[in-house]
Design a protein around this motif. Structure first.
Motif, mmCIF file in Angstrom:
data_model
loop_
_atom_site.group_PDB
_atom_site.id
_atom_site.type_symbol
_atom_site.label_atom_id
_atom_site.label_comp_id
_atom_site.label_asym_id
_atom_site.label_seq_id
_atom_site.Cartn_x
_atom_site.Cartn_y
_atom_site.Cartn_z
ATOM 1 N N ARG A 137 0.830 -1.204 0.000
ATOM 2 C CA ARG A 137 0.000 0.000 0.000
ATOM 3 C C ARG A 137 0.869 1.262 0.000
ATOM 4 O O ARG A 137 0.601 2.212 -0.717
ATOM 5 C CB ARG A 137 -0.924 -0.015 1.223
ATOM 6 C CG ARG A 137 -2.117 0.872 1.076
ATOM 7 C CD ARG A 137 -3.103 0.765 2.235
ATOM 8 N NE ARG A 137 -3.419 -0.606 2.574
ATOM 9 C CZ ARG A 137 -3.464 -1.090 3.821
ATOM 10 N NH1 ARG A 137 -3.220 -0.304 4.845
ATOM 11 N NH2 ARG A 137 -3.768 -2.334 4.044
ATOM 12 N N ARG A 138 1.950 1.257 0.807
ATOM 13 C CA ARG A 138 2.867 2.404 0.844
ATOM 14 C C ARG A 138 3.548 2.619 -0.503
ATOM 15 O O ARG A 138 3.700 3.746 -0.949
ATOM 16 C CB ARG A 138 3.924 2.214 1.928
ATOM 17 C CG ARG A 138 3.459 2.712 3.278
ATOM 18 C CD ARG A 138 4.569 2.637 4.296
ATOM 19 N NE ARG A 138 4.228 1.486 5.141
ATOM 20 C CZ ARG A 138 5.022 0.487 5.453
ATOM 21 N NH1 ARG A 138 6.256 0.471 5.046
ATOM 22 N NH2 ARG A 138 4.603 -0.498 6.191
ATOM 23 N N LYS A 176 1.015 4.084 -2.906
ATOM 24 C CA LYS A 176 0.729 5.475 -2.564
ATOM 25 C C LYS A 176 1.873 6.384 -3.005
ATOM 26 O O LYS A 176 1.642 7.451 -3.580
ATOM 27 C CB LYS A 176 0.497 5.609 -1.049
ATOM 28 C CG LYS A 176 0.046 6.968 -0.623
ATOM 29 C CD LYS A 176 -0.222 6.999 0.867
ATOM 30 C CE LYS A 176 -0.676 8.383 1.296
ATOM 31 N NZ LYS A 176 -0.918 8.417 2.740
ATOM 32 N N SER A 177 3.101 5.952 -2.768
ATOM 33 C CA SER A 177 4.250 6.787 -3.164
ATOM 34 C C SER A 177 4.375 6.862 -4.693
ATOM 35 O O SER A 177 4.744 7.900 -5.226
ATOM 36 C CB SER A 177 5.535 6.275 -2.541
ATOM 37 O OG SER A 177 5.889 5.018 -3.085
ATOM 38 N N CYS A 210 1.848 6.732 -6.800
ATOM 39 C CA CYS A 210 0.764 7.603 -7.239
ATOM 40 C C CYS A 210 1.112 9.074 -7.010
ATOM 41 O O CYS A 210 0.821 9.930 -7.830
ATOM 42 C CB CYS A 210 -0.530 7.273 -6.504
ATOM 43 S SG CYS A 210 -1.279 5.726 -7.034
ATOM 44 N N GLU A 211 1.767 9.356 -5.895
ATOM 45 C CA GLU A 211 2.174 10.736 -5.591
ATOM 46 C C GLU A 211 3.256 11.188 -6.586
ATOM 47 O O GLU A 211 3.259 12.344 -6.995
ATOM 48 C CB GLU A 211 2.682 10.833 -4.157
ATOM 49 C CG GLU A 211 1.570 10.711 -3.128
ATOM 50 C CD GLU A 211 2.102 10.646 -1.710
ATOM 51 O OE1 GLU A 211 3.334 10.602 -1.521
ATOM 52 O OE2 GLU A 211 1.272 10.621 -0.786
#
Length: 179
Positions: free
Chosen positions: A167-168, A171-172, A174-175
């Motif tokens: 998940r991390r 998320k990174s 996507c950012e």
């Protein structure tokens, strides 16, 4: 539980099936369900292996193999865990089991003489055997249950940890894409 780590140390079923001494067990060794590494099969393998290891009887590995088949556990882990009671650790473990059994039966435990001999053990076997059997069964059941629970918790923790890491990473990434 790190599946890759377990797979690295497990023998290949085909290699074992080709060994002359294990040919009579070819159908058991070749059963693919006994080689699966899942949370359930590994936890059951720990139960079967630890239970079999604590029994003060010969042919513990055969009992572990039969138990793995009955419990649908991982065969190599079940049989490998029996070696907890190897020739070096067996006297200490079984003496501890005997002391536990004597305590549970509320009988005085025999003290080990300064010079332990097979003759002394043979003479004392009638008195030692009931306490050894009770202590071994209690230890075997307790370790089987505890081993199963611990493996299931470790496996669950490992899966949860890998999901959080995934998940991390998502998320990174996507950012980074948004920038």
């Amino acid at each position: 539980m790190p599946r890759r780590l377990l797979q690295r140390y497990m023998p290949h079923p085909e290699t074992l099936r080709r060994q002359r001494s294990l040919r009579f067990m070819g159908h058991l060794i070749g059963n693919p369900t006994l080689w699966v590494l899942s949370r359930r099969s590994v936890a059951n393998a720990f139960s079967v292996g630890l239970f079999s290891a604590m029994l003060p009887i010969p042919f513990q590995m055969a009992i572990a193999a039969l138990g793995a088949w009955l419990a649908r556990a991982n065969l190599p882990l079940s049989v490998g865990l029996v070696w907890i009671t190897n020739p070096l650790t067996m006297p200490l473990i079984f003496y501890g089991n005997y002391r536990l059994g004597a305590w549970l039966m509320n009988t005085p435990a025999r003290e080990v003489p300064n010079r332990l001999s097979t003759r002394w053990i043979a003479e004392q076997m009638v008195d030692i055997l009931p306490a050894l059997a009770v202590g071994s069964m209690v230890t075997a059941i307790a370790l089987a249950v505890l081993g199963n629970l611990v493996i299931r918790l470790i496996w669950r923790w490992q899966v949860s940890r890998s999901w959080k890491a995934r998940r991390r990473r998502r998320k990174s990434s996507c950012e980074e894409d948004a920038l």
